[in-house]
Design an enzyme around this catalytic site. Structure first.
Site, short mmCIF file in Angstrom:
data_model
loop_
_atom_site.label_atom_id
_atom_site.label_comp_id
_atom_site.label_asym_id
_atom_site.label_seq_id
_atom_site.Cartn_x
_atom_site.Cartn_y
_atom_site.Cartn_z
N ASP A 21 -53.01 35.86 -2.96
CA ASP A 21 -53.31 37.28 -3.17
C ASP A 21 -52.04 38.05 -3.52
O ASP A 21 -50.94 37.67 -3.13
CB ASP A 21 -53.95 37.84 -1.90
CG ASP A 21 -54.70 39.14 -2.15
OD1 ASP A 21 -54.97 39.46 -3.33
OD2 ASP A 21 -55.02 39.83 -1.18
N HIS A 38 -51.14 38.05 -12.91
CA HIS A 38 -51.86 36.76 -12.86
C HIS A 38 -51.06 35.67 -13.59
O HIS A 38 -51.00 34.53 -13.14
CB HIS A 38 -53.26 36.89 -13.47
CG HIS A 38 -54.14 37.84 -12.70
ND1 HIS A 38 -54.31 37.76 -11.34
CD2 HIS A 38 -54.90 38.91 -13.10
CE1 HIS A 38 -55.13 38.72 -10.93
NE2 HIS A 38 -55.49 39.43 -11.98
N LEU A 132 -52.02 13.61 -4.22
CA LEU A 132 -52.51 14.91 -3.74
C LEU A 132 -53.89 15.24 -4.29
O LEU A 132 -54.14 15.09 -5.49
CB LEU A 132 -51.52 16.00 -4.19
CG LEU A 132 -51.93 17.45 -3.96
CD1 LEU A 132 -51.86 17.81 -2.49
CD2 LEU A 132 -51.05 18.40 -4.78
C1 IPE Z 1 -59.34 36.90 -2.37
O1 IPE Z 1 -58.57 37.93 -2.86
C2 IPE Z 1 -59.83 36.04 -3.50
C3 IPE Z 1 -58.81 35.26 -4.19
C4 IPE Z 1 -57.55 35.17 -3.86
C5 IPE Z 1 -59.28 34.52 -5.31
P1 IPE Z 1 -59.19 39.36 -3.17
O2 IPE Z 1 -58.07 40.21 -3.65
O3 IPE Z 1 -60.37 39.24 -4.04
O4 IPE Z 1 -59.69 39.84 -1.72
P2 IPE Z 1 -59.93 41.28 -1.13
O5 IPE Z 1 -60.72 42.04 -2.16
O6 IPE Z 1 -58.58 41.90 -0.92
O7 IPE Z 1 -60.64 41.05 0.16
C1 IPE Z 2 -55.11 37.52 -6.43
O1 IPE Z 2 -54.41 38.67 -6.73
C2 IPE Z 2 -55.77 36.89 -7.64
C3 IPE Z 2 -57.25 36.98 -7.67
C4 IPE Z 2 -58.00 37.49 -6.73
C5 IPE Z 2 -57.92 36.46 -8.85
P1 IPE Z 2 -55.13 40.08 -6.84
O2 IPE Z 2 -55.52 40.29 -8.26
O3 IPE Z 2 -56.23 40.21 -5.85
O4 IPE Z 2 -53.93 41.05 -6.47
P2 IPE Z 2 -54.01 42.40 -5.64
O5 IPE Z 2 -54.68 42.10 -4.34
O6 IPE Z 2 -54.80 43.36 -6.47
O7 IPE Z 2 -52.59 42.81 -5.47
MG MG Z 3 -56.28 40.92 -3.96
#
Ligand code: IPE
Ligand code: IPE
Ligand code: MG
Length: 235
Positions: A21, A38, A132
């Site tokens: 995240d 990303h 792995l």
């Molecule tokens: C969790 O992250 C999903 C992934 C890392 C793929 P999100 O960014 O979607 O989660 P929330 O919205 O903060 O709970």
């Molecule tokens: C995690 O990073 C990647 C996915 C959920 C696909 P985020 O895109 O959720 O990043 P934040 O939480 O907005 O910083």
């Molecule tokens: Mg996120």
């Protein structure tokens, strides 16, 4: 790098799961579009897969796209899918060379046919490799998975399932439960990830954003894990 010397190689987690995240916040901090976050997140994926291999971790499960992530703007979703395709194309030969067995958890039937093809190719070409296990969670939601397992058991006529029957109906069939779950970027929640499998998993949450997550952060998580007393309800 001296942190890796502090890792006890006899007490490594067999299975590490990661909620990757913070890509969006990483980009926002730099006034860049979220998609650049990303792109940089993928670089971390490559680093961490390499490290997991180096430490002989058996299973690495990475949460890449949740069943809820479809709610994001269309452009962001399609940028993530494009990155996934590029990752599979560029990494397949590397996976084969490094004996990585690639797997997916989640309902990939909702993804584009082009991506499904790439995924199936990678799964098929690496299925007999013994290094792995790299498990990517795509269109994954633990509630969806639990419902799927219930329906499967009903279809099979299993009226009185055991915990093992249930576990065998999940996407993670045959894999050990995660020993360690890492979440980056400081959120104290599970976000619909592996609800059944993490019953006794050790949680490690760091404020580091996923694109900034480096070897030393991975080592810190393992060292912290190794300092825990896992009691599983005992004393
Ligand atoms: C969790 O992250 C999903 C992934 C890392 C793929 P999100 O960014 O979607 O989660 P929330 O919205 O903060 O709970
Ligand atoms: C995690 O990073 C990647 C996915 C959920 C696909 P985020 O895109 O959720 O990043 P934040 O939480 O907005 O910083
Ligand atoms: Mg996120």
């Amino acid at each position: 790098m001296t942190l890796d010397k502090q890792i006890d190689l006899t007490k490594l987690p067999k299975h590490i799961a990661i909620i990757m995240d913070g890509n969006g916040r990483w980009a926002k901090k730099r006034k860049l579009p979220r998609t650049i976050g990303h792109t940089n997140g993928v670089k971390t994926v490559k680093r961490i897969v390499e490290l997991a291999r180096k430490f002989n971790i058996q299973v690495l499960t990475l949460y890449a796209f949740s069943t809820e992530n479809w709610q994001r703007p269309k452009d962001e979703v399609s940028a993530i899918m494009t990155l996934l395709k590029a990752y599979l194309k560029s990494e397949l030969s590397n996976m084969i060379k490094n004996e990585i067995s690639f797997r997916v958890i989640g309902d990939i039937s909702k993804m584009s046919t082009a991506i499904q093809e790439e995924l199936k190719t990678a799964i098929d070409k690496t299925k007999n490799l013994k290094g792995l296990v790299l498990n990517i969670a795509l269109n994954y939601g633990a509630r969806q998975e639990i419902l799927m397992a219930c329906k499967k058991l009903i279809d099979e006529g299993i009226k009185n399932p055991t915990e093992q029957d249930f576990a065998d109906s999940l996407y993670t069939k045959g894999l050990p439960d995660p020993d360690l779950l890492i979440r980056t970027s400081g959120e104290n929640r599970i976000s619909n990830f592996l609800l059944w499998q993490i019953a006794y998993t050790e949680l490690y949450i760091t404020n580091v954003l996923w694109p900034d997550f480096k070897e030393e952060d991975f080592c810190k998580a393992i060292i912290d894990y190794q300092s825990r007393d896992r009691r599983f309800g005992g004393i």
